[in-house]
Scaffold this active site. Sequence first.
Site, PDB file in Angstrom:
ATOM      1  CB  CYS A 169       8.914  16.965 -29.213  1.00 40.03           C
ATOM      2  SG  CYS A 169      10.326  15.971 -29.742  1.00 40.03           S
TER       3      CYS A 169
ATOM      4  CB  CYS B  35      15.198  18.949 -34.498  1.00 47.28           C
ATOM      5  SG  CYS B  35      13.926  19.997 -33.774  1.00 47.28           S
TER       6      CYS B  35
HETATM    7  N1  LIG Z   1      15.524  17.189 -27.730  1.00 47.55           N
HETATM    8  C1  LIG Z   1      15.652  16.291 -28.841  1.00 47.55           C
HETATM    9  C2  LIG Z   1      15.980  16.977 -30.126  1.00 47.55           C
HETATM   10  C3  LIG Z   1      14.921  17.942 -30.583  1.00 47.55           C
HETATM   11  C4  LIG Z   1      13.624  17.287 -31.003  1.00 47.55           C
HETATM   12  C5  LIG Z   1      12.681  18.295 -31.588  1.00 47.55           C
HETATM   13  N2  LIG Z   1      12.139  19.243 -30.705  1.00 47.55           N
HETATM   14  C6  LIG Z   1      11.682  17.729 -32.568  1.00 47.55           C
HETATM   15  O1  LIG Z   1      10.795  18.495 -32.965  1.00 47.55           O
HETATM   16  O2  LIG Z   1      11.825  16.594 -32.995  1.00 47.55           O
HETATM   17  C7  LIG Z   1      16.738  15.250 -28.543  1.00 47.55           C
HETATM   18  O3  LIG Z   1      17.632  15.487 -27.713  1.00 47.55           O
HETATM   19  O4  LIG Z   1      16.699  14.182 -29.171  1.00 47.55           O
END
Ligand SMILES: N[C@@H](CCC[C@H](N)C(=O)O)C(=O)O
Length: 291
Positions: free
Chosen positions: A230, A87
């Site tokens: 993200c 993340c």
């Molecule tokens: N939902 C993603 C993991 C989280 C990613 C995050 N929010 C970021 O900032 O990179 C997954 O399932 O890969």
Amino acid sequence: MTTIAFTKGQGTGNDFVLFADPEGETDLTAAQVAAICDRHFGVGADGILRAVRSSNLEAGAAALAEDPDAEWFMDYRNADGSIAEMCGNGIRVFTRFLLENELATLSPGETLPIGTRSGVRDVQLATDGFSADLGRWKLDGGEPLVRAKELPVARPGLGINVGNPHVVVALATEEELEEADLAYAPLLDPVPENGANVEFMVAADPLVSDGVGHVRMRVHERGSGETLSCGTGAVATALAARYWAGEGAPNQWRVDVAGGRVGVRMFPTQEGEHVSLSGPAELVFSGVLEV
Ligand SMILES: N[C@@H](CCC[C@H](N)C(=O)O)C(=O)O
């Protein structure tokens, strides 16, 4: 009943519940994670970040083998309780949490290695908050067709892995980007074996200014739904934008998301190109939970 002293934090609006579990004694079930992340019945968050000493977690053994200084492991869970490898926004917020709780120190020019399921990631202080070297990346997953609700036609995406899987789709206009209804998971064809985070992007006008590329994106995250940002998605988006722009495209990018702006930089290392992500990280409030 287990009592958890938690902190709520966010990085460009991607929000997390964080707690320290140095001994690795509080491994939450998927149902407990989902209940805590529920925005109506729980604290509400896009994910949970548990700080465990790498020596006290099975997944931490690989981190310590890679870098014996990776004392802390970022155990990340999506809002639905699923485990993700990495993340990008989370690792900055996680670092802020370690520093504020005096679990780690970080001075300008120093590096703090953090264990993650996609390897040890080095974090540094940056002018906009923190920057994290996300390591090697790869084109992965081909070019699946992507269809978001409210967008009339399916578009070809580009599969990119930056520690976790992403599919990036370029749209032609800001209006298209606004219209996509990301409350619904975009349909992917073929469906990636492990799912994917899906980013929709448009180029800014101009795409490049003063040698820095500029794009805007929205995201539907695997396991969390639409989020305000993200970090790994922003990195995948910048990589896709550079790939599509072709030769001469910049190695530094600004990525605007609903929750703010992050920076992405691609740079050479002895083992090949790395990519880093920078941006803000804030702690918002603390409380106590019973699960
Ligand atoms: N939902 C993603 C993991 C989280 C990613 C995050 N929010 C970021 O900032 O990179 C997954 O399932 O890969």
